[in-house]
Enzyme design. Structure first.
Site, PDB file in Angstrom:
ATOM      1  N   SER A   1      14.729  90.640 -27.984  1.00  0.00           N
ATOM      2  CA  SER A   1      13.525  91.374 -28.829  1.00  0.00           C
ATOM      3  C   SER A   1      12.732  90.618 -28.886  1.00  0.00           C
ATOM      4  O   SER A   1      13.063  89.233 -29.508  1.00  0.00           O
ATOM      5  CB  SER A   1      14.223  92.404 -28.790  1.00  0.00           C
ATOM      6  OG  SER A   1      14.846  93.384 -28.175  1.00  0.00           O
TER       7      SER A   1
ATOM      8  N   HIS B   1      16.030 103.342 -30.152  1.00  0.00           N
ATOM      9  CA  HIS B   1      14.979 103.972 -29.350  1.00  0.00           C
ATOM     10  C   HIS B   1      15.348 105.333 -28.540  1.00  0.00           C
ATOM     11  O   HIS B   1      16.266 105.422 -27.434  1.00  0.00           O
ATOM     12  CB  HIS B   1      14.580 102.661 -27.612  1.00  0.00           C
ATOM     13  CG  HIS B   1      13.628 102.998 -26.786  1.00  0.00           C
ATOM     14  ND1 HIS B   1      14.192 102.647 -25.792  1.00  0.00           N
ATOM     15  CD2 HIS B   1      12.686 103.670 -26.683  1.00  0.00           C
ATOM     16  CE1 HIS B   1      13.005 103.409 -25.197  1.00  0.00           C
ATOM     17  NE2 HIS B   1      12.451 103.917 -25.338  1.00  0.00           N
TER      18      HIS B   1
ATOM     19  N   HIS C   1      16.869 104.970 -23.519  1.00  0.00           N
ATOM     20  CA  HIS C   1      17.103 105.449 -24.444  1.00  0.00           C
ATOM     21  C   HIS C   1      18.490 103.923 -25.252  1.00  0.00           C
ATOM     22  O   HIS C   1      19.288 104.423 -24.311  1.00  0.00           O
ATOM     23  CB  HIS C   1      16.676 106.332 -25.578  1.00  0.00           C
ATOM     24  CG  HIS C   1      16.139 107.027 -24.770  1.00  0.00           C
ATOM     25  ND1 HIS C   1      15.362 108.231 -24.873  1.00  0.00           N
ATOM     26  CD2 HIS C   1      14.776 107.029 -24.355  1.00  0.00           C
ATOM     27  CE1 HIS C   1      14.682 109.234 -24.869  1.00  0.00           C
ATOM     28  NE2 HIS C   1      13.443 107.801 -24.821  1.00  0.00           N
TER      29      HIS C   1
ATOM     30  N   ALA D   1      20.778 102.760 -28.681  1.00  0.00           N
ATOM     31  CA  ALA D   1      20.347 101.763 -29.604  1.00  0.00           C
ATOM     32  C   ALA D   1      21.286 100.935 -30.018  1.00  0.00           C
ATOM     33  O   ALA D   1      22.401 100.288 -29.373  1.00  0.00           O
ATOM     34  CB  ALA D   1      21.345 103.331 -31.428  1.00  0.00           C
ATOM     35  N   GLU D   2      20.487  99.395 -30.908  1.00  0.00           N
ATOM     36  CA  GLU D   2      21.131  98.708 -30.660  1.00  0.00           C
ATOM     37  C   GLU D   2      21.230  97.610 -31.918  1.00  0.00           C
ATOM     38  O   GLU D   2      20.211  97.716 -32.451  1.00  0.00           O
ATOM     39  CB  GLU D   2      20.541  97.306 -30.021  1.00  0.00           C
ATOM     40  CG  GLU D   2      20.810  96.205 -28.977  1.00  0.00           C
ATOM     41  CD  GLU D   2      19.817  95.370 -28.297  1.00  0.00           C
ATOM     42  OE1 GLU D   2      20.635  95.675 -27.192  1.00  0.00           O
ATOM     43  OE2 GLU D   2      18.923  94.881 -28.631  1.00  0.00           O
TER      44      GLU D   2
ATOM     45  N   HIS E   1       5.768  98.275 -24.588  1.00  0.00           N
ATOM     46  CA  HIS E   1       6.112  98.688 -25.471  1.00  0.00           C
ATOM     47  C   HIS E   1       7.773  97.892 -25.128  1.00  0.00           C
ATOM     48  O   HIS E   1       9.460  98.596 -26.115  1.00  0.00           O
ATOM     49  CB  HIS E   1       7.016 100.430 -25.226  1.00  0.00           C
ATOM     50  CG  HIS E   1       7.481 101.273 -23.560  1.00  0.00           C
ATOM     51  ND1 HIS E   1       6.888 100.389 -22.579  1.00  0.00           N
ATOM     52  CD2 HIS E   1       8.560 101.840 -24.045  1.00  0.00           C
ATOM     53  CE1 HIS E   1       7.283 101.282 -21.867  1.00  0.00           C
ATOM     54  NE2 HIS E   1       7.972 102.153 -22.972  1.00  0.00           N
TER      55      HIS E   1
ATOM     56  N   GLY F   1       9.891  96.410 -18.759  1.00  0.00           N
ATOM     57  CA  GLY F   1       9.175  97.157 -17.982  1.00  0.00           C
ATOM     58  C   GLY F   1       9.922  97.041 -16.673  1.00  0.00           C
ATOM     59  O   GLY F   1      10.571  96.469 -16.261  1.00  0.00           O
TER      60      GLY F   1
ATOM     61  N   ASN G   1       4.699 107.725 -27.392  1.00  0.00           N
ATOM     62  CA  ASN G   1       4.666 108.695 -26.317  1.00  0.00           C
ATOM     63  C   ASN G   1       3.357 109.717 -27.355  1.00  0.00           C
ATOM     64  O   ASN G   1       4.160 110.618 -27.652  1.00  0.00           O
ATOM     65  CB  ASN G   1       5.243 109.396 -25.490  1.00  0.00           C
ATOM     66  CG  ASN G   1       5.811 108.340 -23.919  1.00  0.00           C
ATOM     67  OD1 ASN G   1       5.650 106.935 -24.276  1.00  0.00           O
ATOM     68  ND2 ASN G   1       7.104 108.809 -23.593  1.00  0.00           N
TER      69      ASN G   1
ATOM     70  N   LYS H   1      24.801 103.133 -25.692  1.00  0.00           N
ATOM     71  CA  LYS H   1      24.021 103.627 -24.441  1.00  0.00           C
ATOM     72  C   LYS H   1      24.654 105.440 -24.614  1.00  0.00           C
ATOM     73  O   LYS H   1      24.387 106.143 -24.548  1.00  0.00           O
ATOM     74  CB  LYS H   1      23.470 102.941 -23.301  1.00  0.00           C
ATOM     75  CG  LYS H   1      23.327 101.687 -23.175  1.00  0.00           C
ATOM     76  CD  LYS H   1      22.152 101.463 -22.147  1.00  0.00           C
ATOM     77  CE  LYS H   1      21.378 102.411 -21.667  1.00  0.00           C
ATOM     78  NZ  LYS H   1      19.884 102.794 -22.247  1.00  0.00           N
TER      79      LYS H   1
END
Length: 373
Positions: A272, A163, A132, A134-135, A289, A292, A235, A367
């Protein structure tokens, strides 16, 4: 769609180009899951990687029975994209980092929770661990100006990607379910199924609210305004009709292809992509998503700590910053531990599942401020 979509077993396909590396264990987990009672079809995305019993980066379609354990413990985990009034070239990373401070603890800024969350023992507004984040992101390359212009009229504006998920609520729901029913799933139209689905829907709403609180909290600290552009879950389980068959669509780390534009992020040191999905049943109306994982979490520190310091990992090749004072997490989430996002995007593009709208690059990633070692 060429050779990008390949069948690996009855009712099982994987969307991946020849350049996309996928671990054998993940493929085996995908095949094993396809053998669950009632499972109709399974599709692995190009970010497929092994999970705890079930693969991550996949969609699963079943009839008459659905599987909460496939959804996992972070019900509603997903991503929200916000447009901010911060502009490229007019920001100071030093000031942004200082003003942001520590957002690991539940916020004081939320005075009154929505009534449905008021009695929950979980506070919204925190990101959580694992992958997880935030960016803040900046436009790097535009592929479809007209489509982007409808979303972001001023291309100098920075975007905020959040995220996160349902935090402890999803974990509690899964634990309660597994204690009662194990991993055998639930027959539809039963009281047990209705009970889980009610809790599941609450977790979805809580996860979306959590992402909203995180974004608003960060914007306030930056003395900035913003607007939510999209919010999607990775999810979940939901009723669906695919190729005329009614059943249950599970997503485990998979982006919906039937909810409009979405962002597919790379690692914190990679690009991204904002993309337009081209929904198709072959992928169970789902997409990757993210990039990976390439390495398991337990092996990351051993692979990297002789080559990189915490300070080096806190700066990326883009000149962006990563705020993460948890040493173990910093190594686990290092860009080197993930697949290159370009191979993931090209696999889906070759398969005719997406049209890239724009490429984004990281500016500042949060993070955690905690657990420095």
């Amino acid at each position: 769609m060429g050779n990008t979509i390949r069948s690996v077993a009855p009712r099982v396909n994987i969307i991946a180009s020849a350049e996309t590396w996928i671990e054998d264990k993940a493929i085996q987990q995908l095949i094993t899951t396809a053998q669950l009672p009632g499972m109709v079809s399974v599709s692995g995305m190009p970010d497929l990687h092994p999970g705890r019993g079930y693969p991550i980066g996949a969609a699963f379609f079943s009839q008459r029975r659905f599987y909460p354990a496939l959804v996992g413990n972070d019900i509603g985990c997903g991503m929200a994209l916000w447009r901010t009034d911060l502009t490229a070239g007019k920001i100071s990373l030093d000031k942004l980092e200082k003003r942001l401070g520590n957002i690991d603890e539940p916020p004081d800024e939320i005075n009154e929770l929505p009534s449905e969350f008021a009695e929950l023992p979980y506070s919204p507004g925190t990101i959580g661990g694992g992958n997880h984040f935030a960016e803040l992101q900046q436009l790097d390359e535009i592929y479809q100006p007209a489509r982007l212009g409808a979303l972001l009229p001023d291309t100098r504006q920075l975007l905020l990607l959040v995220h996160s998920g349902s935090r402890g609520l999803g974990q509690a729901i899964l634990e309660q379910h597994v204690r009662a029913f194990g991993h055998r799933g639930l027959e539809q139209d039963t009281p047990e199924a209705a009970g889980y689905l009610s809790q599941h829907q609450l977790a979805l709403r809580f996860a979306a609210y959590n992402r909203q609180c995180i974004a608003q909290r960060m914007l306030r600290r930056w003395h900035s305004d913003g607007e939510a552009l999209l919010d999607v879950n990775h999810n979940l389980v939901a009723p669906a009709v695919i190729d005329g068959v009614s059943g249950w669509l599970h997503r485990k780390g998979a982006t919906p292809a039937d909810c409009g534009l979405v962002v597919i992020p790379g690692s914190r040191g990679d690009y991204s992509y904002l993309v337009r999905p081209l929904p198709h049943a072959v992928s169970l109306f789902s997409l990757a998503h993210g990039a990976g994982r390439k390495w398991m979490r337990a092996e990351c520190k051993g692979r990297l700590d002789q080559r990189y310091s915490m300070q080096q990992l806190a700066r990326t090749a883009f000149g962006s910053r990563v705020i993460c004072q948890d040493k173990q997490l910093m190594f686990q989430e290092a860009p080197q531990a993930y697949k290159p996002i370009d191979t993931v995007i090209s696999s889906m593009e070759q398969a005719g599942l997406i049209e890239p709208i724009a490429r984004l690059k990281p500016v500042l990633t949060y993070k955690t401020r905690g657990n420095a070692q």
